[in-house]
Design a protein around this motif. Structure first.
Motif: not given
Length: 406
Positions: A155-175
Motif C-alpha cells: 500500500r502506497v500511502r502518503f504521510i499525513g494529509d495527501p492533499n497537503q503533501r501534494i501541495a508541498e511538492d506536485h511531483l509527488r503525484i507522479l511519484r
C-alpha cells in the motif's frame, strides 16, 4: 497472502561493503546519531537488491564533512545547501543527509531547516514506506508512520494529509503512481489516489524536465500498464501529455507483451512512443515539450516515423540498434521474434570508399558518389558480404557505370 516482512533489517550483501560500518561509526551510529534510511531499508525488507545507500544523521553538513574526511574518505558537497554530503566509499557514492524539517514549500521546492528530531525528518518524507530507518549495526527499525505495515500490504500511502503533501511538492503525484506500479496495489478508491486525481492539474506547475524524468522512470518499470491506464482514464496526464489516450494504452500493453515474449528489457522512451500516435512530427513536439535530450528526441521521433528495410539488420543499419528494436517491438516492422538478434549487433562499415572506385577506373565526380550509393544499397540487401565479395560487386558496378557513360 504476502510473506511476513522481517522485523529488523535483514543481513544483505550491501551491509557488508568494506568500510560501510566504519563510516557509520564515524558518523556516530553507535550512539544513535546516524541510521540507514529510505530506499535501501525499504528494498532490503522486500528482498530487493540495493544499489543506493542513504544515511540520515543529526550532524550538520560541515561536521559530516569533517567526520567523513577523518575516516579517510572523500566528501563531496553534492547538495550541501540542503544538507547532503556524498561520501565515496570504494568508488561507491553514499549520500549522507542531515535531519531536516520543512520551513516553507511552494509545490516545486522546499526551504528546509536542519534539526535533530528523527520523527520530524520522517514526517517530511513522501510515503510511509520511504520513511523507514534502520540502525546500521543491529538492523533495528525506526518506523514512525506504520511504513512496514504499508509495505507488507503493498500500500502506497502518503504521510499525513495527501492533499497537503501534494501541495508541498506536485511531483509527488507522479511519484505516487510510480511507487504504486513498482511496489503497490492499484486501488482507485483511497484518499491518496483521489487526492492525486483531484490535484492533477498542478502538474502543469512543474518543470518539464521533472515530469519527463518521473514519467520515464514509471514507464521503465516491468509492467506499468494498469497504472498508466488508470492515469489516462482519470485524466491525470491530460494537463501534461494530452496526446495519450486509450489507443495508446492498448499499444503499450501490446509492446510490453512483445518485450516479455522476446526477453528484451523495458525502455521508457520506447514505451512513451507506444503511448503516442505514430506521427513523427507530433512525437518531436512532445519530446521538445518534455525537454528531452537531442538523442532522446531523435529516438522518439524515429520510433513514430514510418520506414522500410529489406531485413531487420538493414533496418538496424539505417536507424541504429535501439530505433530498429523499437520499430520491431512496436509492431511497425517485421516480427517481434526478429528483435533479439539485433541486441548488441555492431553495424559493419562498407569496406570500400570512393577512392577505391576511382582506382577501379571511375573519374572523380558525381558518378563516383552515385555508384558508391548503389554499391552500399546492394551491400546491405545482400546482408553485408565480406570485403572480397563487396569488391567484386564494386568491379561489376564500375564496369557497368563506365559502359553507360561511353
Amino acid at each position: 497472502m504476502s510473506a511476513p516482512l522481517p522485523e529488523r533489517l535483514p543481513d544483505a550483501e550491501w551491509r557488508a561493503w568494506p568500510g560501510l560500518l566504519a563510516l557509520c561509526e564515524a558518523l556516530g551510529a553507535d550512539q544513535g546519531e546516524a541510521r540507514f534510511v529510505g530506499g535501501a531499508v525499504r528494498d532490503a525488507l522486500l528482498g530487493i537488491a540495493v544499489k543506493d545507500i542513504d544515511i540520515a544523521t543529526v550532524h550538520l553538513p560541515e561536521e559530516v564533512v569533517r567526520r567523513v574526511k577523518a575516516a579517510g574518505l572523500r566528501a563531496v558537497p553534492t547538495g550541501i545547501v540542503h544538507g547532503t554530503i556524498t561520501a565515496i566509499l570504494d568508488h561507491r557514492p553514499i549520500e549522507i543527509t542531515t535531519l531536516r524539517r520543512d520551513v516553507s514549500t511552494d509545490g516545486r521546492r522546499a526551504t528546509v531547516a536542519f534539526g535533530t528530531d528523527w520523527r520530524d525528518d520522517a514526517a517530511r518524507r513522501d510515503f510511509t514506506m520511504n520513511a523507514l530507518y534502520a540502525d546500521p549495526a543491529s538492523g533495528a527499525l525506526s518506523d514512525y508512520f506504520d511504513g512496514r505495515a504499508d509495505l507488507l500490504a503493498r500500500r502506497v500511502r502518503f504521510i499525513g494529509d495527501p492533499n497537503q503533501r501534494i501541495a508541498e511538492d506536485h511531483l509527488r503525484i507522479l511519484r505516487y503512481f510510480r511507487f504504486t506500479a513498482r511496489f503497490g496495489t492499484l486501488d482507485r478508491d483511497t484518499p491518496d489516489y483521489r487526492a492525486c486525481v483531484a490535484h492533477a492539474t498542478s502538474l502543469m506547475a512543474l518543470s518539464r524536465e521533472r515530469v519527463a524524468d518521473e514519467m520515464l522512470k514509471l514507464l521503465g518499470l516491468p509492467d506499468p500498464a494498469d497504472v498508466i491506464a488508470a492515469m489516462v482514464g482519470d485524466g491525470v496526464l491530460a494537463s501534461v501529455l494530452p496526446e495519450i489516450d486509450a489507443h495508446g494504452v492498448a499499444a503499450l500493453r501490446a509492446l510490453i507483451a512483445a518485450e516479455q515474449a522476446t526477453g528484451i528489457a523495458p525502455a521508457g522512451l520506447r514505451r512513451l512512443a507506444a503511448l503516442l500516435p505514430p506521427d513523427g512530427a507530433l512525437a518531436d513536439q512532445v519530446g521538445a515539450r518534455l525537454r528531452l535530450s537531442n538523442k532522446a528526441r531523435q529516438r522518439l521521433r524515429a520510433a513514430a516515423t514510418p520506414t522500410s528495410a529489406a531485413t531487420p539488420h538493414a533496418l538496424a543499419y539505417a536507424l541504429g540498434e535501439d530505433s530498429a528494436v523499437d520499430h520491431i517491438l512496436l509492431g511497425r516492422a517485421f516480427s517481434p521474434d526478429c528483435a533479439p538478434a539485433l541486441i548488441g549487433w555492431q553495424a559493419p562499415r562498407l569496406p570500400l570508399s570512393g577512392g577505391d572506385l576511382i582506382a577501379m577506373g571511375l573519374t572523380a565526380g558525381p558518378l563516383v558518389a552515385r555508384t558508391l550509393q548503389a554499391l552500399e544499397r546492394a551491400w546491405i540487401d545482400r546482408g553485408f558480404p565480406a570485403p572480397d565479395e563487396t569488391r567484386e560487386m564494386a568491379r561489376q558496378m564500375v564496369g557497368a557505370a563506365l559502359r553507360s557513360s561511353q
